[in-house]
Design a protein around this motif. Structure first.
Motif, PDB file in Angstrom:
ATOM      1  N   ASP A  80      -3.726 -11.223 -22.741  1.00  0.00           N
ATOM      2  CA  ASP A  80      -3.231 -12.380 -23.504  1.00  0.00           C
ATOM      3  C   ASP A  80      -2.625 -11.941 -24.840  1.00  0.00           C
ATOM      4  OD1 ASP A  80      -4.086 -14.021 -21.484  1.00  0.00           O
ATOM      5  OD2 ASP A  80      -5.985 -14.554 -22.463  1.00  0.00           O
TER       6      ASP A  80
ATOM      7  N   SER B 294     -13.610 -10.136 -19.258  1.00  0.00           N
ATOM      8  CA  SER B 294     -13.282 -10.788 -20.523  1.00  0.00           C
ATOM      9  C   SER B 294     -12.414  -9.887 -21.391  1.00  0.00           C
ATOM     10  CB  SER B 294     -14.584 -11.145 -21.253  1.00  0.00           C
ATOM     11  OG  SER B 294     -14.300 -11.715 -22.514  1.00  0.00           O
TER      12      SER B 294
ATOM     13  N   ASP C 204      -8.841  -9.774 -19.892  1.00  0.00           N
ATOM     14  CA  ASP C 204      -8.094 -11.007 -20.126  1.00  0.00           C
ATOM     15  C   ASP C 204      -7.626 -11.107 -21.581  1.00  0.00           C
ATOM     16  OD1 ASP C 204      -8.486 -11.664 -17.497  1.00  0.00           O
ATOM     17  OD2 ASP C 204     -10.217 -12.985 -17.887  1.00  0.00           O
ATOM     18  N   LYS C 205      -8.498 -10.740 -22.532  1.00  0.00           N
ATOM     19  CA  LYS C 205      -8.121 -10.802 -23.946  1.00  0.00           C
ATOM     20  C   LYS C 205      -6.992  -9.817 -24.265  1.00  0.00           C
ATOM     21  CE  LYS C 205     -12.592 -12.386 -25.716  1.00  0.00           C
ATOM     22  NZ  LYS C 205     -13.768 -12.062 -26.559  1.00  0.00           N
TER      23      LYS C 205
END
Length: 227
Positions: free
Chosen positions: A147, A140, A143-144
């Protein structure tokens, strides 16, 4: 006759004309003696004068003056308009230049910050290749972070099968001798921020599909000739 009758009453003469009391005086253009009758001075004849409140000098044509004034005003207005247009264009160019410089400064600052995070992205890529980011809290976080950097304008390049571009890729090994090289192995991804290349990709280059087809055709022709 009696004495009272012999004396006659005095005779008084009244003259209403004005007598100059001075012995000699100058009145107008006449010089009179004392006791002489002073005639009134002759008044100058009233002639035509300039019209009251006209304000224009005699001898100057009113139409010619108005035409000259109109031409002067028109010329000055055209000059002031040209000056205003030039100042407006200069100010617009100044604003565009300032905005461009400001944006370039912002992009440079962002690129500097993102460049410091490329090592973190490399570690995440290795962890992903080993299967450590398939699940869990680390996935997580990865991915953050990815992004957020992509939203700021970060782009990665350098994948297998892409045409080799010496301005983006750094070839550390080369297999084959074709004229249409492609990326056969990616050792390190490349990144760019907008039009700015932050890091070149380390790749291994191999022959492209066209070269492979040409090579297979050459081998087939050689085999046919040998038969």
């Amino acid at each position: 006759m009696s004495e009272g009758n012999s004396e006659q009453e005095p005779i008084t003469i009244v003259d209403n004309r004005k007598i100059d009391p001075q012995d000699r005086s100058l009145h107008g253009d006449q010089t009179v003696q004392a006791g002489e009758i002073r005639e009134p001075a002759a008044q100058p004849a009233a002639g035509p004068g300039p019209e009251a409140g006209n304000g224009s000098e005699p001898g100057i044509g009113t139409d010619d003056g108005a035409e000259i004034l109109a031409e002067t005003i028109t010329r000055e207005l055209a000059e002031r308009t040209a000056d205003l247009q030039r100042l407006t264009a200069e100010y617009a160019n100044y604003r565009r230049r300032v905005e461009r410089d400001r944006q370039a400064t912002i992009d440079a600052a962002k690129a500097a910050v993102v460049s410091e995070l490329l090592g973190v992205l490399d570690d995440l890529d290795r962890a992903r290749a080993h299967g450590d980011l398939e699940s869990g809290p680390l996935k997580s976080v990865a991915d953050k972070l990815t992004d957020a950097l992509v939203k700021q304008g970060l782009q990665e390049f350098g994948a297998e099968g892409e045409p080799f571009d010496p301005t983006l890729h750094e070839a550390v090994q080369h297999e084959g001798s074709g004229h249409d090289p492609v990326i056969g192995l990616v050792m390190r991804k490349g990144y760019r921020f907008g039009d700015r290349v932050l890091r070149h990709a380390l790749v291994g280059v191999t022959d492209g599909v066209a070269d492979l087809v040409e090579e297979e055709a050459s081998d087939a022709d050689a085999h046919t000739n040998n038969q």
